[in-house]
Enzyme design. Structure first.
Site, mmCIF file in Angstrom:
data_model
loop_
_atom_site.group_PDB
_atom_site.id
_atom_site.type_symbol
_atom_site.label_atom_id
_atom_site.label_comp_id
_atom_site.label_asym_id
_atom_site.label_seq_id
_atom_site.Cartn_x
_atom_site.Cartn_y
_atom_site.Cartn_z
ATOM 1 N N ARG A 15 -10.049 1.630 6.615
ATOM 2 C CA ARG A 15 -9.448 0.894 5.491
ATOM 3 C C ARG A 15 -10.621 1.004 4.319
ATOM 4 N NH1 ARG A 15 -4.801 -2.184 6.642
ATOM 5 N NH2 ARG A 15 -4.954 -3.293 8.656
ATOM 6 N N ASP B 65 0.653 -1.166 -0.056
ATOM 7 C CA ASP B 65 0.076 -0.142 0.021
ATOM 8 C C ASP B 65 1.036 1.474 0.179
ATOM 9 O OD1 ASP B 65 0.998 -0.465 2.660
ATOM 10 O OD2 ASP B 65 -0.978 -0.202 3.732
ATOM 11 N N ASP C 6 7.153 3.999 3.489
ATOM 12 C CA ASP C 6 7.382 5.294 4.454
ATOM 13 C C ASP C 6 8.807 5.233 4.611
ATOM 14 O OD1 ASP C 6 6.535 7.254 6.222
ATOM 15 O OD2 ASP C 6 6.534 5.667 7.796
#
Ligand code: IMP
Ligand code: MG
Length: 178
Positions: A164, A99, A102
């Site tokens: 979500r 997804d 980072d």
């Protein structure tokens, strides 16, 4: 817009457009070959479900659960596979779908572990990338959108397992982070 969202970063239309574009690129890059698509649960399940239907190739779908130590908004330098794939990826073309990247720890370390199993090729695809937050030297092969340093929710991404199912990617309001 939901009350807990400060700003929408990627609209449903922008998501659809980008996923279609990624699908076309991936289809062209692997040209007729079978692809093992590994969805990193749970965050990537919405993106992976959309993406696989935009890829015009024979696809074997598998899932993996990775866990990086850390708190709810930051990960740390160790990743364990909590639930492994069932596919033997030796000599296969593998695409790991996540997804968001980072710090980079999760996808980088996961790809390293999977590479040890001898795939013919292994690439990574992330819907979102926060390059300004990177701690390890890792660049995903396919990126949907680069976003600024903010904690985002929706389109599979959660905060403490919530949000979500939002159909867009948005920045969560500070007062909802605790
Ligand atoms: P990394 O290991 O720091 O690259 O973090 C990757 C994982 O942290 C992602 O797969 C997400 O599960 C989670 N994460 C990082 N940033 C966000 C965010 O803004 N919203 C939701 N989850 C995030
Ligand atoms: Mg994740």
């Amino acid at each position: 817009m939901e009350k807990f969202v400060k700003e929408i970063l990627v609209s449903p239309e922008a998501i659809a457009q980008k996923v279609a574009q990624l699908g076309q690129t991936i289809t062209a890059d692997y040209c007729g070959e079978e692809l093992v698509l590994i969805c990193v649960l749970k965050g990537a399940m919405v993106f992976a479900a959309d993406l696989m239907r935009q890829i015009d190739l024979p696809i074997i779908l598998d899932t993996i659960v990775a866990s990086s130590y850390g708190n709810s908004t930051e990960s740390s330098g160790e990743v364990i596979i909590k639930q492994d794939i069932k596919t033997n990826i030796k000599d296969k073309q593998v695409l790991v779908v996540d997804d968001i990247v980072d710090t980079g720890y999760t996808l980088h370390l996961l790809c390293e572990k999977l590479r040890q199993r001898g795939p013919k090729s292994l690439k990574s695809c992330t819907f979102l990338d926060k390059p300004s937050r990177r701690v390890v030297d890792f660049a995903p092969d396919y990126v949907g959108y680069e976003i600024p340093d903010a904690f985002v929710i929706g389109y599979g991404l959660d905060y403490n397992e919530q949000y979500r199912a939002l159909p867009y990617v948005g920045i969560i309001k500070e007062e909802y982070i605790h």
